[in-house]
Design a protein around this motif. Structure first.
Motif, PDB file in Angstrom:
ATOM      1  N   ALA A  58       0.890  -1.201  -0.089  1.00  0.00           N
ATOM      2  CA  ALA A  58      -0.110   0.140   0.041  1.00  0.00           C
ATOM      3  C   ALA A  58       0.689   1.233  -0.099  1.00  0.00           C
ATOM      4  CB  ALA A  58      -0.830  -0.031   1.418  1.00  0.00           C
ATOM      5  N   ALA A  59       1.849   1.382   0.917  1.00  0.00           N
ATOM      6  CA  ALA A  59       2.859   2.351   0.882  1.00  0.00           C
ATOM      7  C   ALA A  59       3.432   2.835  -0.591  1.00  0.00           C
ATOM      8  CB  ALA A  59       3.824   2.027   2.011  1.00  0.00           C
ATOM      9  N   ALA A  60       3.884   1.828  -1.311  1.00  0.00           N
ATOM     10  CA  ALA A  60       4.420   1.672  -2.571  1.00  0.00           C
ATOM     11  C   ALA A  60       3.467   2.515  -3.554  1.00  0.00           C
ATOM     12  CB  ALA A  60       4.782   0.424  -2.934  1.00  0.00           C
ATOM     13  N   GLU A  61       2.283   2.281  -3.171  1.00  0.00           N
ATOM     14  CA  GLU A  61       1.032   2.904  -4.135  1.00  0.00           C
ATOM     15  C   GLU A  61       0.951   4.443  -3.774  1.00  0.00           C
ATOM     16  OE1 GLU A  61      -1.681   2.456  -7.174  1.00  0.00           O
ATOM     17  OE2 GLU A  61      -0.283   1.000  -6.340  1.00  0.00           O
ATOM     18  N   MET A  62       1.557   4.829  -2.786  1.00  0.00           N
ATOM     19  CA  MET A  62       1.124   6.030  -2.397  1.00  0.00           C
ATOM     20  C   MET A  62       1.968   7.258  -2.899  1.00  0.00           C
ATOM     21  SD  MET A  62       0.395   5.059   1.624  1.00  0.00           S
ATOM     22  CE  MET A  62       0.129   6.908   2.171  1.00  0.00           C
ATOM     23  N   CYS A  63       1.673   7.453  -4.196  1.00  0.00           N
ATOM     24  CA  CYS A  63       2.496   8.532  -4.810  1.00  0.00           C
ATOM     25  C   CYS A  63       1.641   9.787  -5.250  1.00  0.00           C
ATOM     26  CB  CYS A  63       2.892   7.834  -6.267  1.00  0.00           C
ATOM     27  SG  CYS A  63       3.757   6.458  -6.025  1.00  0.00           S
ATOM     28  N   PRO A  64       2.179  10.949  -5.246  1.00  0.00           N
ATOM     29  CA  PRO A  64       1.490  12.152  -5.710  1.00  0.00           C
ATOM     30  C   PRO A  64       0.557  11.757  -6.745  1.00  0.00           C
ATOM     31  CG  PRO A  64       3.797  12.758  -5.346  1.00  0.00           C
ATOM     32  CD  PRO A  64       3.829  11.203  -5.197  1.00  0.00           C
ATOM     33  N   GLY A  65      -0.788  12.108  -6.584  1.00  0.00           N
ATOM     34  CA  GLY A  65      -1.871  12.000  -7.688  1.00  0.00           C
ATOM     35  C   GLY A  65      -2.434  10.853  -7.288  1.00  0.00           C
ATOM     36  N   ALA A  66      -2.057   9.745  -6.558  1.00  0.00           N
ATOM     37  CA  ALA A  66      -2.892   8.709  -6.256  1.00  0.00           C
ATOM     38  C   ALA A  66      -3.900   9.168  -5.269  1.00  0.00           C
ATOM     39  CB  ALA A  66      -1.866   7.699  -5.602  1.00  0.00           C
ATOM     40  N   THR A  67      -5.061   8.319  -5.225  1.00  0.00           N
ATOM     41  CA  THR A  67      -6.057   8.556  -4.423  1.00  0.00           C
ATOM     42  C   THR A  67      -6.362   7.370  -3.183  1.00  0.00           C
ATOM     43  OG1 THR A  67      -7.847   7.190  -5.584  1.00  0.00           O
ATOM     44  CG2 THR A  67      -7.602   9.437  -6.234  1.00  0.00           C
ATOM     45  N   GLY A  68      -7.019   7.755  -2.094  1.00  0.00           N
ATOM     46  CA  GLY A  68      -7.320   6.908  -0.978  1.00  0.00           C
ATOM     47  C   GLY A  68      -7.713   5.745  -1.549  1.00  0.00           C
ATOM     48  N   ALA A  69      -8.847   5.685  -2.555  1.00  0.00           N
ATOM     49  CA  ALA A  69      -9.396   4.577  -3.188  1.00  0.00           C
ATOM     50  C   ALA A  69      -8.570   3.447  -3.702  1.00  0.00           C
ATOM     51  CB  ALA A  69     -10.669   5.123  -4.017  1.00  0.00           C
TER      52      ALA A  69
END
Length: 348
Positions: free
Chosen positions: A277-288
């Motif tokens: 999940a942390a790897a998915e947290m890039c600028p522009g990504a959403t909480g969904a």
């Protein structure tokens, strides 16, 4: 101990928050900004006080900040805040004025020194009262300031990391209690004491501490800490949040009374899901998007398990802040936001 962050954070920091605020004031053609309520006042002035009274911050287009606090708080506010001026309202004493907000508003508007033809930004808990008390044109500023406040400056990270240090002290008490077979309420009380003593002054503390079969009930208000204990081989789940000096941290860990290979394996799988999940947290990504990674990972690992809560949220001025890692979370992540990521699986 001050945390070292420079070697780990490599992206360029945002402009300082006061610069961002004054740019917004200029863009809105405002003559002053009046902010009320503890979160935004702390954000703009650095001032937070245990059991503090209602406060306001007044910001001019040039970035001059006046902090307005109860008269008896002036001395401590001058020491703890980074405002250029501190003024008091109401009379000396405690509990003598049951409705101090009109006095706060009057002093804040006096500090703003605007004319009837001016434009004044208002935000926070008493924004409506400020707008009603002035003949100037009131412009709602709350949403804009809240959005700006989610992107953290370096001094805010230091305060947040300090609250995380207090959380880990609290978790040490939980680990010791779980190993000794202590009750939920004993562990929760010991955790709060550890955080508060470690900080050296009162902290805000919110916790779920559940043991044994109670862990399947997830959290308050469904289940709250009580006399329950974990039997040997059973888990203890501790979700601990600490607020210190105006900034929060949020943590959760699972412990075992004794040992359990099954719990150890589940914990390892959840850490792997958290890392994904942390790897998915890039600028522009959403909480969904991040929630989908967590939810899919849990469903794949435990087809019969439940994941009945959010996957995380922002932390900082509050313990449960935007953005939220939920199916409807459409707020785009930005660099220098601080997020708690909280995967969990619950089985009968």
């Amino acid at each position: 101990m001050e945390p070292v962050v420079s070697e780990r954070i490599t992206m360029a920091p945002p402009p300082p928050r006061l610069e961002r605020v004054t740019e917004w004031i200029a863009a809105q053609n405002l003559d002053a900004l009046v902010v009320t309520g503890p979160a935004l006042v702390t954000w703009l002035t650095g001032y937070a006080r245990y059991y503090g009274g209602p406060a306001a911050a007044v910001v001019t287009p040039a970035g001059h900040r006046t902090l307005v606090v109860l008269r008896d708080e002036v001395a401590v506010a001058e020491r703890l805040s980074n405002a250029e001026a501190v003024v008091g309202y109401s009379d000396r004493g405690f509990g003598l004025e049951l409705n101090p907000v009109p006095l706060l508003v009057a002093e804040a508007l006096k500090a703003a020194a605007v004319t009837a033809s001016a434009r004044i930004g208002v935000a926070g808990d008493f924004g409506a009262a400020v707008a009603a008390a002035t003949t100037a044109q009131a412009v709602e500023a709350g949403d804009a300031l809240h959005g700006m406040s989610l992107v953290k400056d370096g001094d805010e990270l230091t305060r947040i990391f300090r609250s995380y240090e207090m959380c880990w002290l609290a978790h040490t008490a939980i680990a010791e209690g779980a190993a000794a077979g202590a009750s939920e309420i004993e562990m929760m009380s010991a955790a709060q004491a550890a955080a508060q003593v470690g900080h050296g002054s009162p902290v805000e503390f919110v916790a779920d501490v559940l043991a044994g079969p109670n862990t399947a009930e997830v959290c308050a208000p469904v289940a709250i800490a009580g006399p329950g204990r974990a039997e040997p081989g059973q888990p203890v789940v501790a979700d601990l949040s600490v607020g210190a000096d105006g900034y929060w941290a949020d943590t959760c860990r699972t412990y075992t009374h004794g040992s359990s290979a099954e719990i150890d394996e589940m914990r390892a799988q959840l850490f792997a899901i958290m890392d994904a999940a942390a790897a998915e947290m890039c600028p522009g990504a959403t909480g969904a998007q991040v929630f989908g990674v967590i939810s899919d990972g849990i469903a794949a690992a435990w087809p019969d398990g439940e994941f009945p809560h959010h996957g995380g949220h922002g932390v900082g001025l509050t313990v449960f802040d935007d953005p939220h890692i939920i199916p409807a979370g459409d707020w785009a992540l930005e660099s220098w936001m601080v997020m708690a990521v909280e995967p969990g699986v619950y089985l009968p």
